[in-house]
Design a protein around this motif. Structure first.
Motif, PDB file in Angstrom:
ATOM      1  N   ARG A  25      -0.320   3.379   6.889  1.00  0.00           N
ATOM      2  CA  ARG A  25       0.740   2.928   5.986  1.00  0.00           C
ATOM      3  C   ARG A  25       0.344   1.631   5.288  1.00  0.00           C
ATOM      4  O   ARG A  25      -0.505   0.893   5.762  1.00  0.00           O
ATOM      5  CB  ARG A  25       2.030   2.702   6.769  1.00  0.00           C
ATOM      6  N   THR A  26       1.014   1.377   4.187  1.00  0.00           N
ATOM      7  CA  THR A  26       0.855   0.104   3.504  1.00  0.00           C
ATOM      8  C   THR A  26       1.580  -0.964   4.328  1.00  0.00           C
ATOM      9  O   THR A  26       2.397  -0.624   5.202  1.00  0.00           O
ATOM     10  CB  THR A  26       1.466   0.147   2.097  1.00  0.00           C
ATOM     11  N   PRO A  27       1.340  -2.240   4.050  1.00  0.00           N
ATOM     12  CA  PRO A  27       2.102  -3.275   4.768  1.00  0.00           C
ATOM     13  C   PRO A  27       3.618  -3.118   4.621  1.00  0.00           C
ATOM     14  O   PRO A  27       4.376  -3.491   5.503  1.00  0.00           O
ATOM     15  CB  PRO A  27       1.607  -4.579   4.130  1.00  0.00           C
ATOM     16  N   GLU A  28       4.050  -2.504   3.530  1.00  0.00           N
ATOM     17  CA  GLU A  28       5.485  -2.279   3.297  1.00  0.00           C
ATOM     18  C   GLU A  28       6.001  -1.044   4.036  1.00  0.00           C
ATOM     19  O   GLU A  28       7.197  -0.768   4.015  1.00  0.00           O
ATOM     20  CB  GLU A  28       5.756  -2.124   1.794  1.00  0.00           C
ATOM     21  N   GLY A  29       5.118  -0.294   4.664  1.00  0.00           N
ATOM     22  CA  GLY A  29       5.521   0.864   5.451  1.00  0.00           C
ATOM     23  C   GLY A  29       5.391   2.198   4.741  1.00  0.00           C
ATOM     24  O   GLY A  29       5.689   3.240   5.303  1.00  0.00           O
ATOM     25  N   GLU A  30       4.922   2.217   3.495  1.00  0.00           N
ATOM     26  CA  GLU A  30       4.771   3.465   2.756  1.00  0.00           C
ATOM     27  C   GLU A  30       3.555   4.238   3.292  1.00  0.00           C
ATOM     28  O   GLU A  30       2.485   3.676   3.467  1.00  0.00           O
ATOM     29  CB  GLU A  30       4.582   3.174   1.271  1.00  0.00           C
ATOM     30  N   SER A  32       0.354   6.189   3.370  1.00  0.00           N
ATOM     31  CA  SER A  32      -0.805   6.419   2.499  1.00  0.00           C
ATOM     32  C   SER A  32      -1.454   7.763   2.806  1.00  0.00           C
ATOM     33  O   SER A  32      -2.041   8.389   1.934  1.00  0.00           O
ATOM     34  CB  SER A  32      -1.851   5.322   2.700  1.00  0.00           C
ATOM     35  N   GLU A  73       1.662  -2.402   9.381  1.00  0.00           N
ATOM     36  CA  GLU A  73       3.119  -2.433   9.213  1.00  0.00           C
ATOM     37  C   GLU A  73       3.827  -2.736  10.532  1.00  0.00           C
ATOM     38  O   GLU A  73       4.886  -3.364  10.555  1.00  0.00           O
ATOM     39  CB  GLU A  73       3.624  -1.119   8.596  1.00  0.00           C
ATOM     40  N   LEU A  76       3.808  -6.481  11.179  1.00  0.00           N
ATOM     41  CA  LEU A  76       4.820  -7.141  10.349  1.00  0.00           C
ATOM     42  C   LEU A  76       6.234  -6.836  10.834  1.00  0.00           C
ATOM     43  O   LEU A  76       7.080  -7.731  10.876  1.00  0.00           O
ATOM     44  CB  LEU A  76       4.642  -6.718   8.896  1.00  0.00           C
ATOM     45  N   ASP A  77       6.487  -5.574  11.204  1.00  0.00           N
ATOM     46  CA  ASP A  77       7.821  -5.191  11.698  1.00  0.00           C
ATOM     47  C   ASP A  77       8.232  -6.023  12.908  1.00  0.00           C
ATOM     48  O   ASP A  77       9.398  -6.364  13.069  1.00  0.00           O
ATOM     49  CB  ASP A  77       7.859  -3.709  12.089  1.00  0.00           C
ATOM     50  N   THR A 118      -5.401  -8.986   1.727  1.00  0.00           N
ATOM     51  CA  THR A 118      -4.159  -8.416   2.266  1.00  0.00           C
ATOM     52  C   THR A 118      -3.759  -9.144   3.541  1.00  0.00           C
ATOM     53  O   THR A 118      -2.606  -9.571   3.691  1.00  0.00           O
ATOM     54  CB  THR A 118      -4.331  -6.912   2.541  1.00  0.00           C
ATOM     55  N   LEU A 122      -0.401 -11.854   4.039  1.00  0.00           N
ATOM     56  CA  LEU A 122       0.726 -11.527   4.915  1.00  0.00           C
ATOM     57  C   LEU A 122       1.228 -12.730   5.691  1.00  0.00           C
ATOM     58  O   LEU A 122       2.219 -12.643   6.401  1.00  0.00           O
ATOM     59  CB  LEU A 122       0.324 -10.407   5.880  1.00  0.00           C
TER      60      LEU A 122
END
Length: 184
Positions: A25-30, A32, A73, A76-77, A118, A122
């Motif tokens: 996933r991307t750092p935003e959670g999307e 890939s 992700e 970060l979460d 990246t 962050l």
């Protein structure tokens, strides 16, 4: 933990092997796509195969290799400000199973300045770089450190003698890594 990550089982008919698909996933959670590890014997070049996010298309090359960081992700979460950077996804999973925040660069050949940017962007405060105990791991570790240490506290950590990769570390060795990370 794997179910919570969104891992999938994949049948690879071309190579006649079942795989576990690890979501990247991307750092935003999307999502890939998936890096799919063979659960049986295959040629080394087919150990990992990239699968598109739609689950229907094997990709011709790795997931966006210049920017993909497995488990970023999750770091970060959970609000972690320190991380261990490792080579492979199963190395990162092993560290997570021991309560150590870790991300995988998905192979030494996939390290780029975009990944460094990246990670720096962050706002992480510190990173330990711990690559596999082989030539490519030893060669890339100082490159990764050079890309990070000017903007955050970063240190290289060599695996104990006889340990091939972080996935093979004992609980005592993992406790040593955790203490190093917490003291940064």
């Amino acid at each position: 933990f794997l179910a919570d990550l969104g891992c999938i089982r994949v049948v690879d008919l071309a190579h006649k092997v079942e795989r576990i698909g690890l979501p990247v996933r991307t750092p935003e959670g999307e999502l890939s796509g998936y890096t799919c590890s063979a659960l049986g014997d295959v040629a080394p070049e087919h150990k990992y195969m990239p699968l598109a996010a739609d689950r229907y298309t094997w990709l011709d090359k790795e997931l966006p290799a210049n920017s993909s960081l497995f488990l970023i992700e999750k770091v970060l979460d959970l609000g972690w400000d320190r991380v261990v950077i490792v080579e492979g996804p199963f190395d990162a999973l092993k560290l997570w199973s021991f309560g150590i925040p870790a991300i995988s660069i998905l192979g030494t050949g996939n390290w780029t300045t975009i990944k460094a940017s990246t990670i720096i962007g962050l706002g992480l405060r510190a990173a330990i770089v711990m690559m596999d105990n082989d030539r490519s791991g030893r060669d890339i570790q100082p490159v990764i450190l050079d890309g990070l240490e000017h903007t955050m506290k970063a240190m290289g950590l060599n695996l104990p003698e006889g340990v091939k990769d972080p996935d093979a570390m004992s609980p005592k060795q993992l406790a040593w890594v955790k203490n190093k990370l917490e003291s940064m």
